[in-house]
Scaffold this active site. Sequence first.
Site, PDB file in Angstrom:
ATOM      1  N   TYR A 159       7.391  93.391  27.833  1.00 35.71           N
ATOM      2  CA  TYR A 159       7.572  92.102  27.166  1.00 35.71           C
ATOM      3  C   TYR A 159       7.839  91.015  28.210  1.00 35.71           C
ATOM      4  O   TYR A 159       7.434  91.160  29.348  1.00 35.71           O
ATOM      5  CB  TYR A 159       8.656  92.224  26.061  1.00 35.71           C
ATOM      6  CG  TYR A 159       8.398  91.146  25.059  1.00 35.71           C
ATOM      7  CD1 TYR A 159       7.227  91.140  24.305  1.00 35.71           C
ATOM      8  CD2 TYR A 159       9.263  90.070  24.931  1.00 35.71           C
ATOM      9  CE1 TYR A 159       6.927  90.097  23.450  1.00 35.71           C
ATOM     10  CE2 TYR A 159       8.971  89.026  24.076  1.00 35.71           C
ATOM     11  CZ  TYR A 159       7.807  89.050  23.339  1.00 35.71           C
ATOM     12  OH  TYR A 159       7.505  88.005  22.510  1.00 35.71           O
ATOM     13  N   ARG A 212       1.440  78.617  20.983  1.00 38.84           N
ATOM     14  CA  ARG A 212       2.545  78.354  21.933  1.00 38.84           C
ATOM     15  C   ARG A 212       3.082  79.692  22.419  1.00 38.84           C
ATOM     16  O   ARG A 212       4.101  80.188  21.947  1.00 38.84           O
ATOM     17  CB  ARG A 212       3.644  77.532  21.234  1.00 38.84           C
ATOM     18  CG  ARG A 212       4.563  76.800  22.177  1.00 38.84           C
ATOM     19  CD  ARG A 212       6.014  77.162  21.954  1.00 38.84           C
ATOM     20  NE  ARG A 212       6.251  78.595  22.006  1.00 38.84           N
ATOM     21  CZ  ARG A 212       7.325  79.207  21.536  1.00 38.84           C
ATOM     22  NH1 ARG A 212       8.265  78.540  20.933  1.00 38.84           N
ATOM     23  NH2 ARG A 212       7.488  80.527  21.652  1.00 38.84           N
ATOM     24  N   LYS A 230       5.698  92.849  20.970  1.00 40.19           N
ATOM     25  CA  LYS A 230       6.839  92.797  20.043  1.00 40.19           C
ATOM     26  C   LYS A 230       6.901  94.053  19.198  1.00 40.19           C
ATOM     27  O   LYS A 230       7.971  94.598  18.930  1.00 40.19           O
ATOM     28  CB  LYS A 230       6.710  91.569  19.129  1.00 40.19           C
ATOM     29  CG  LYS A 230       7.205  90.290  19.788  1.00 40.19           C
ATOM     30  CD  LYS A 230       8.552  89.861  19.247  1.00 40.19           C
ATOM     31  CE  LYS A 230       9.326  89.099  20.290  1.00 40.19           C
ATOM     32  NZ  LYS A 230       9.917  87.847  19.887  1.00 40.19           N
ATOM     33  N   GLU A 302       5.058  84.652  15.075  1.00 41.17           N
ATOM     34  CA  GLU A 302       5.444  84.682  16.483  1.00 41.17           C
ATOM     35  C   GLU A 302       4.641  83.662  17.291  1.00 41.17           C
ATOM     36  O   GLU A 302       3.408  83.643  17.223  1.00 41.17           O
ATOM     37  CB  GLU A 302       5.138  86.098  17.003  1.00 41.17           C
ATOM     38  CG  GLU A 302       5.852  86.472  18.230  1.00 41.17           C
ATOM     39  CD  GLU A 302       7.348  86.639  18.052  1.00 41.17           C
ATOM     40  OE1 GLU A 302       7.797  87.219  17.068  1.00 41.17           O
ATOM     41  OE2 GLU A 302       8.071  86.176  18.935  1.00 41.17           O
ATOM     42  N   ASP A 303       5.337  82.830  18.022  1.00 41.98           N
ATOM     43  CA  ASP A 303       4.701  81.900  18.954  1.00 41.98           C
ATOM     44  C   ASP A 303       3.668  80.982  18.320  1.00 41.98           C
ATOM     45  O   ASP A 303       2.604  80.712  18.891  1.00 41.98           O
ATOM     46  CB  ASP A 303       4.117  82.670  20.153  1.00 41.98           C
ATOM     47  CG  ASP A 303       5.235  83.130  21.104  1.00 41.98           C
ATOM     48  OD1 ASP A 303       6.417  82.890  20.767  1.00 41.98           O
ATOM     49  OD2 ASP A 303       4.954  83.714  22.154  1.00 41.98           O
ATOM     50  N   ASP A 325      10.711  84.815  14.413  1.00 45.04           N
ATOM     51  CA  ASP A 325      11.652  85.231  15.448  1.00 45.04           C
ATOM     52  C   ASP A 325      12.070  84.058  16.331  1.00 45.04           C
ATOM     53  O   ASP A 325      13.211  83.990  16.777  1.00 45.04           O
ATOM     54  CB  ASP A 325      11.051  86.357  16.293  1.00 45.04           C
ATOM     55  CG  ASP A 325      12.095  86.976  17.199  1.00 45.04           C
ATOM     56  OD1 ASP A 325      13.201  87.238  16.709  1.00 45.04           O
ATOM     57  OD2 ASP A 325      11.814  87.166  18.392  1.00 45.04           O
ATOM     58  N   ASP A 326      11.144  83.134  16.583  1.00 48.53           N
ATOM     59  CA  ASP A 326      11.470  81.997  17.459  1.00 48.53           C
ATOM     60  C   ASP A 326      12.559  81.126  16.835  1.00 48.53           C
ATOM     61  O   ASP A 326      13.390  80.560  17.533  1.00 48.53           O
ATOM     62  CB  ASP A 326      10.217  81.158  17.724  1.00 48.53           C
ATOM     63  CG  ASP A 326       9.098  82.018  18.284  1.00 48.53           C
ATOM     64  OD1 ASP A 326       9.323  82.691  19.289  1.00 48.53           O
ATOM     65  OD2 ASP A 326       8.002  82.049  17.681  1.00 48.53           O
ATOM     66  N   ASN A 467      13.214  79.599  28.954  1.00 51.12           N
ATOM     67  CA  ASN A 467      12.461  80.611  29.697  1.00 51.12           C
ATOM     68  C   ASN A 467      11.204  79.996  30.277  1.00 51.12           C
ATOM     69  O   ASN A 467      10.747  78.973  29.794  1.00 51.12           O
ATOM     70  CB  ASN A 467      12.047  81.745  28.742  1.00 51.12           C
ATOM     71  CG  ASN A 467      13.240  82.495  28.193  1.00 51.12           C
ATOM     72  OD1 ASN A 467      14.135  82.863  28.910  1.00 51.12           O
ATOM     73  ND2 ASN A 467      13.240  82.700  26.898  1.00 51.12           N
TER      74      ASN A 467
HETATM   75  P1  NAD Z   1       9.946  73.774  21.104  1.00 47.94           P
HETATM   76  O1  NAD Z   1       8.737  73.231  21.736  1.00 47.94           O
HETATM   77  O2  NAD Z   1       9.935  74.006  19.640  1.00 47.94           O
HETATM   78  O3  NAD Z   1      11.178  72.767  21.404  1.00 47.94           O
HETATM   79  C1  NAD Z   1      11.450  72.137  22.618  1.00 47.94           C
HETATM   80  C2  NAD Z   1      12.292  70.915  22.344  1.00 47.94           C
HETATM   81  O4  NAD Z   1      12.738  70.380  23.572  1.00 47.94           O
HETATM   82  C3  NAD Z   1      11.551  69.793  21.628  1.00 47.94           C
HETATM   83  O5  NAD Z   1      12.380  69.254  20.647  1.00 47.94           O
HETATM   84  C4  NAD Z   1      11.331  68.760  22.718  1.00 47.94           C
HETATM   85  O6  NAD Z   1      11.329  67.460  22.194  1.00 47.94           O
HETATM   86  C5  NAD Z   1      12.540  68.977  23.578  1.00 47.94           C
HETATM   87  N1  NAD Z   1      12.369  68.508  24.957  1.00 47.94           N
HETATM   88  C6  NAD Z   1      11.287  68.625  25.735  1.00 47.94           C
HETATM   89  N2  NAD Z   1      11.530  68.066  26.950  1.00 47.94           N
HETATM   90  C7  NAD Z   1      12.789  67.608  26.916  1.00 47.94           C
HETATM   91  C8  NAD Z   1      13.604  66.951  27.860  1.00 47.94           C
HETATM   92  N3  NAD Z   1      13.175  66.656  29.077  1.00 47.94           N
HETATM   93  N4  NAD Z   1      14.849  66.642  27.494  1.00 47.94           N
HETATM   94  C9  NAD Z   1      15.300  66.950  26.277  1.00 47.94           C
HETATM   95  N5  NAD Z   1      14.574  67.571  25.350  1.00 47.94           N
HETATM   96  C10 NAD Z   1      13.331  67.893  25.659  1.00 47.94           C
HETATM   97  O7  NAD Z   1      10.315  75.096  21.878  1.00 47.94           O
HETATM   98  P2  NAD Z   1      11.338  76.231  21.424  1.00 47.94           P
HETATM   99  O8  NAD Z   1      10.618  77.327  20.726  1.00 47.94           O
HETATM  100  O9  NAD Z   1      12.489  75.613  20.736  1.00 47.94           O
HETATM  101  O10 NAD Z   1      11.776  76.834  22.832  1.00 47.94           O
HETATM  102  C11 NAD Z   1      12.501  76.049  23.754  1.00 47.94           C
HETATM  103  C12 NAD Z   1      12.973  76.907  24.922  1.00 47.94           C
HETATM  104  O11 NAD Z   1      13.901  77.878  24.458  1.00 47.94           O
HETATM  105  C13 NAD Z   1      11.840  77.687  25.601  1.00 47.94           C
HETATM  106  O12 NAD Z   1      11.990  77.639  26.981  1.00 47.94           O
HETATM  107  C14 NAD Z   1      12.053  79.089  25.113  1.00 47.94           C
HETATM  108  O13 NAD Z   1      11.612  80.035  26.061  1.00 47.94           O
HETATM  109  C15 NAD Z   1      13.548  79.144  24.948  1.00 47.94           C
HETATM  110  N6  NAD Z   1      13.943  80.175  23.980  1.00 47.94           N
HETATM  111  C16 NAD Z   1      14.889  81.076  24.362  1.00 47.94           C
HETATM  112  C17 NAD Z   1      15.265  82.066  23.488  1.00 47.94           C
HETATM  113  C18 NAD Z   1      16.324  83.049  23.901  1.00 47.94           C
HETATM  114  O14 NAD Z   1      16.946  82.894  24.896  1.00 47.94           O
HETATM  115  N7  NAD Z   1      16.566  84.102  23.147  1.00 47.94           N
HETATM  116  C19 NAD Z   1      14.672  82.163  22.241  1.00 47.94           C
HETATM  117  C20 NAD Z   1      13.717  81.227  21.868  1.00 47.94           C
HETATM  118  C21 NAD Z   1      13.370  80.218  22.754  1.00 47.94           C
END
Ligand code: NAD
Length: 611
Positions: A159, A212, A230, A302-303, A325-326, A467
């Site tokens: 993964y 995504r 997954k 997913e994604d 899951d996201d 990530n």
């Molecule tokens: P997403 O695209 O839905 O959301 C990203 C958000 O960040 C958006 O609202 C965007 O407007 C905002 N953003 C972008 N650039 C920015 C900046 N410079 N300053 C402030 N805000 C900004 O993505 P997501 O699915 O919410 O994922 C976001 C991150 O979280 C990814 O890196 C993902 O890998 C990580 N994530 C981690 C886990 C975990 O640790 N278990 C789980 C899910 C997602």
Amino acid sequence: MLRGVNPSTFRKRAVGVLKLHRGGRNSRIRAEMERAFNHVNGESVNSVDVYGEDKASEEQTLTPWSASIASGYTLLRDPRYNKGLAFTEKERDAHYLTGLLPPAGFTQDLQEKRMMAILRDYKVPLQRYMAMMDLQERNEKLFYKLLIDNVEEMLPVVYTPTVGEACQKYGSIFRRPQGLYISLKEKGRILEVLKNWPEKSIQVIVVTDGERILGLGDLGCQGMGIPVGKLSLYTALGGVRPSACLPITIDVGTNNKKLLEDEFYIGLKHKRATGQEYAELLEEFMVAVKQVYGEKVLIQFEDFANHNAFELLAKYRTSHLVFNDDIQGTASVVLSGLLAALKLVGGNLADHTFLFLGAGEAGTGIAELIALQMSKKTNATIEEARKKIWLVDSKGLIVSSRKESLQHFKKPWAHEHEPVKDLLDAVKAIKPTVLIGTSGVGKTFTKEVVQAMASFNEKPLILALSNPTSQAECTAEEAYTWSEGRAIYASGSPFDPVEFNGKLFMPGQANNAYIFPGFGLGLIMSGTIRIHDDLLLAASEALAAQVSEENFAKGLIYPPFTNIRKISAHIAAEVAAKAYELGLASRLPRPKDLVKYAESCMYSPVYGSYR
Ligand code: NAD
């Protein structure tokens, strides 16, 4: 391949009759076995799913049964039944394998040892990934044994992060197709396509449209690596049997220019369909899935890009068993970390103030679940609870004056406050006790931000969830150093332990893989038909309860991954218990000891004996 063979001769020579060394099957399985026998003069020999099956998918009537599987070369080429050098002399004789294998006989443990040595020899992560995929296609039980026994080492291989690179190169690295592809070309006949999948008893579908993929953007049809990966975790960590798992990629095109120009791209070569065309395809898919696999099949999105992710979840959560899951898995795992962290930082959830950087799927999903838990514990309304939670997006703090221009999922977080442009100012203005990064943008928790957090919190709780590792808001070392060893830190990608001022700090990883396999198992084993947010809360609490005093002493807010199957069984039990309580569970009567029942439902990767 078998055309023209006399069925009775074939049955005698090429099909071995096997007795399973445990009891119990229902009439459906017997009917399937019958079908397998009757099918020998067709295109292929159907193997019947007999070894290491879980009970969750079966009726619990106890009758002995026997089943048939192919013999000879066909058996060696069938990953579900192949044991390679672990076939005993007797099995080799009985199943026409003598001479088809070298003389040595290995135990499964020795095969595992050999395979691990081969994997460790590969220096490039993608080579390890490919070797694992080859193994999965060759010997399924050995693949899962490796994954289960070496979970911490193998998780990053099958993964994230390696699966991301695999998706990017999907077109060139895969030899045999995995999963089911449903493209716009199949509009109007998705039901037919689903029926092409060889397994009929499906319990979990993981589906992506590839828009995504992790932090890598639109990878179109090449996103298939995600559902495949997954689902292998569903089996390894949650014990859902492999044959009950169906990976699906929905191909509506891609906006990835590089892929569109690549002559070897495996998907549809046009821009993504959107609007009505997209919605109609998804609707047809959702209806067809329910028609083929019934009410209780779990569909995990997913994604998907966030605009579709929120809409799909909202649209289908009342008619299907859907889980994102996201959004929901992330929320549950992060809430769990926060609940555990309360033991270190003190107070209740409602005593804390939360500030997020990033207001997308992860950020707003986590925020909503925290608010829900707070409101349940304090009897405050959800609106009141939300006031303790603030979010910053790319335009600054989300405040009421911005409400009109905000996407719908951000609107609940637009509280009364003057506009604030950047994170540091927001930290100083809001004075959060918990800072959570979910923007996907690295290095945003700067020294000033962490120091500000440490200036008004004795133990600032800092979760850098973006990530991959390069996008983490701050590293573990930075968090501990800049807070002078006072931060409680966890991240999305793993970090090594850090030594600061002679003390060893263990950063935790808020990995979704803690939650979704056990959560899914809980739904399956209880026959749950809809997901209620309370089930997510139950999963969070169950995971938090698995953190021991010894873990806390090291600053950990998640338990070690080595015990993940035990953890998953506890999560499954609590989720199922809540589902029974809410009247959402259809498998009756409710088993008395749900933990034991969950454990007994889990797929075993240990070889069965054939005779
Ligand atoms: P997403 O695209 O839905 O959301 C990203 C958000 O960040 C958006 O609202 C965007 O407007 C905002 N953003 C972008 N650039 C920015 C900046 N410079 N300053 C402030 N805000 C900004 O993505 P997501 O699915 O919410 O994922 C976001 C991150 O979280 C990814 O890196 C993902 O890998 C990580 N994530 C981690 C886990 C975990 O640790 N278990 C789980 C899910 C997602």
